[in-house]
Design a protein around this motif. Structure first.
Motif, mmCIF file in Angstrom:
data_model
loop_
_atom_site.group_PDB
_atom_site.id
_atom_site.type_symbol
_atom_site.label_atom_id
_atom_site.label_comp_id
_atom_site.label_asym_id
_atom_site.label_seq_id
_atom_site.Cartn_x
_atom_site.Cartn_y
_atom_site.Cartn_z
ATOM 1 N N ASP A 93 -5.056 -10.057 -1.603
ATOM 2 C CA ASP A 93 -6.201 -9.583 -2.385
ATOM 3 C C ASP A 93 -5.915 -9.803 -3.872
ATOM 4 O O ASP A 93 -5.368 -8.943 -4.565
ATOM 5 C CB ASP A 93 -6.448 -8.102 -2.086
ATOM 6 N N GLY A 130 0.801 -1.212 0.000
ATOM 7 C CA GLY A 130 0.000 0.000 0.000
ATOM 8 C C GLY A 130 0.834 1.262 0.000
ATOM 9 O O GLY A 130 2.009 1.262 0.366
ATOM 10 N N ARG A 136 -3.613 7.026 -3.837
ATOM 11 C CA ARG A 136 -3.614 5.993 -2.796
ATOM 12 C C ARG A 136 -3.713 4.604 -3.422
ATOM 13 O O ARG A 136 -4.440 4.407 -4.400
ATOM 14 C CB ARG A 136 -4.822 6.151 -1.853
ATOM 15 N N GLN A 141 -7.584 -7.327 -6.342
ATOM 16 C CA GLN A 141 -6.903 -6.045 -6.486
ATOM 17 C C GLN A 141 -5.688 -6.160 -7.402
ATOM 18 O O GLN A 141 -5.408 -5.274 -8.197
ATOM 19 C CB GLN A 141 -6.472 -5.507 -5.127
ATOM 20 N N PRO A 154 -4.405 0.787 -1.663
ATOM 21 C CA PRO A 154 -4.581 0.014 -0.420
ATOM 22 C C PRO A 154 -3.684 -1.211 -0.399
ATOM 23 O O PRO A 154 -3.117 -1.612 -1.421
ATOM 24 C CB PRO A 154 -6.063 -0.376 -0.455
ATOM 25 N N ARG A 155 -3.567 -1.820 0.774
ATOM 26 C CA ARG A 155 -2.751 -3.016 0.913
ATOM 27 C C ARG A 155 -3.290 -4.148 0.040
ATOM 28 O O ARG A 155 -4.500 -4.355 -0.040
ATOM 29 C CB ARG A 155 -2.744 -3.509 2.357
ATOM 30 N N SER A 158 -2.086 -8.474 3.590
ATOM 31 C CA SER A 158 -2.227 -8.018 4.979
ATOM 32 C C SER A 158 -2.174 -9.222 5.907
ATOM 33 O O SER A 158 -2.418 -10.361 5.499
ATOM 34 C CB SER A 158 -3.537 -7.248 5.170
ATOM 35 N N PHE A 207 0.336 5.865 0.093
ATOM 36 C CA PHE A 207 -0.435 7.098 0.083
ATOM 37 C C PHE A 207 0.538 8.232 -0.187
ATOM 38 O O PHE A 207 1.324 8.606 0.677
ATOM 39 C CB PHE A 207 -1.159 7.301 1.412
#
Length: 331
Positions: free
Chosen positions: A226, A153, A167, A229, A169-170, A173, A155
């Protein structure tokens, strides 16, 4: 050796659980938080749960196992991945985007007088100053300079870069949680054999202290990749397979030699299970080590990485001044 990626093509997530146990004894020391201490909370069934290691800390640990600190380089299977290194004025290594908590957004990368990376990012992402953020393009740019950041991730919180809206996201995780925990109270004393009754505020004297460890019948490390993603980045099969294999390597490496979380929290794996997708088998670390160089080479052959792979920034505090005309125009 090879990895069967076919079963993952339609799966939205790859979920892995590792049942852990203390390497010695029964007690373990969880992570602590300011003004809170250990994070103990009620589970959905009323059982007492304990956060042994947070998502942020596990992300750091999954990056640490990828870095050969004595040689200031990736561990052998990951060599060839792009990253940004920061050196001081004498040319000595200072930090890099694998070790930095904010990765590409590190102050040592973007806030110094050397604006090499900032200028590259601004030029390549200039068309996002207005309108929706093009996540596919953002992912492609991040991959070019710091492939690791796509997994953990990012930002880019700078108004000069698309108004601070960039941004990611992870993708991978993790956290470690214990169930049905019990408090194991103990303590000790810091002895001063020279002056036992000395001023403790100044570090002298004998100082007794209490200690709170825990026991639990079940400790579990949870990992979530993910996959949706990764596919959503739209960067092609070669990149997808590299990112999946890199995430799996991180997980295997942490479980193999990264579970000494603290002096009083040294854990070992009892059982490892892939919970989604069904029947998919997690590759061994040596298999991942064997295939990763080829996956890195395949992505490099598509010209996805910066050349040279290491972008170097010299750290010197204070940003370079902008030309007066440009500053006035912005005002």
């Amino acid at each position: 050796m090879s990895i069967d990626f076919s079963a993952l093509h339609a799966a939205p997530r790859l979920l892995i659980e590792a049942e852990l146990q203390p390497l010695q004894g029964a007690r373990f020391q969880p992570t602590g938080f300011p003004d809170l201490g250990a994070a103990v909370y009620d589970g959905p069934n009323g059982n007492r749960l304990l956060l042994v290691e947070s998502a942020q800390s596990m992300a750091n640990r999954m990056e640490t196992v990828c870095w050969d600190a004595p040689n200031d380089d990736w561990v052998a299977p990951l060599k060839g991945l792009p990253l940004i290194k920061v050196i001081d004025n004498q040319g000595k290594p200072l930090t890099n985007t694998v070790q930095e908590a904010h990765r590409l957004n590190s102050a040592y990368v973007l806030e110094g007088k050397d604006q090499t990376v900032f200028d590259k990012l601004k030029a390549e992402l200039a068309d996002m100053d207005e309108g929706a953020v093009d996540l596919k393009k953002l992912a492609a740019v991040v991959l070019r300079y710091d492939a690791n950041a796509l997994l953990h991730g990012l930002f880019l919180a700078k108004k000069e870069l698309a108004g601070g809206r960039l941004r990611l996201p992870r993708v991978v995780s993790s956290f470690i949680e214990a169930e049905d925990v019990n408090l194991a109270q103990s303590g000790g004393v810091k002895n001063d054999h020279v002056n036992p009754s000395g001023d403790t505020a100044k570090g002298f004297g004998n100082v007794p202290y209490s200690r709170s460890d825990y026991t639990a019948p079940k400790i579990t490390a949870y990992f979530n990749i993910d996959l949706a993603q990764i596919r959503g980045f739209g960067l092609g099969i070669a990149v997808e397979q590299l990112l999946i294999a890199l995430a799996l390597y991180k997980i295997r490496a942490v479980l193999d030699f990264g579970l000494r979380l603290r002096t009083a929290c040294d854990l070992d794996v009892k059982q490892l299970t892939v919970t989604r997708p069904d029947a998919w088998e997690l590759p061994e670390r040596n298999t991942l080590e064997a295939v990763l160089p080829g996956l890195i080479a395949a992505v490099a052959a598509e010209n996805r990485f910066a050349e040279p792979r290491v972008t170097t920034v010299t750290w010197e505090k204070g940003k370079a001044k902008k030309p007066k005309a440009e500053t006035e125009s912005e005002d």
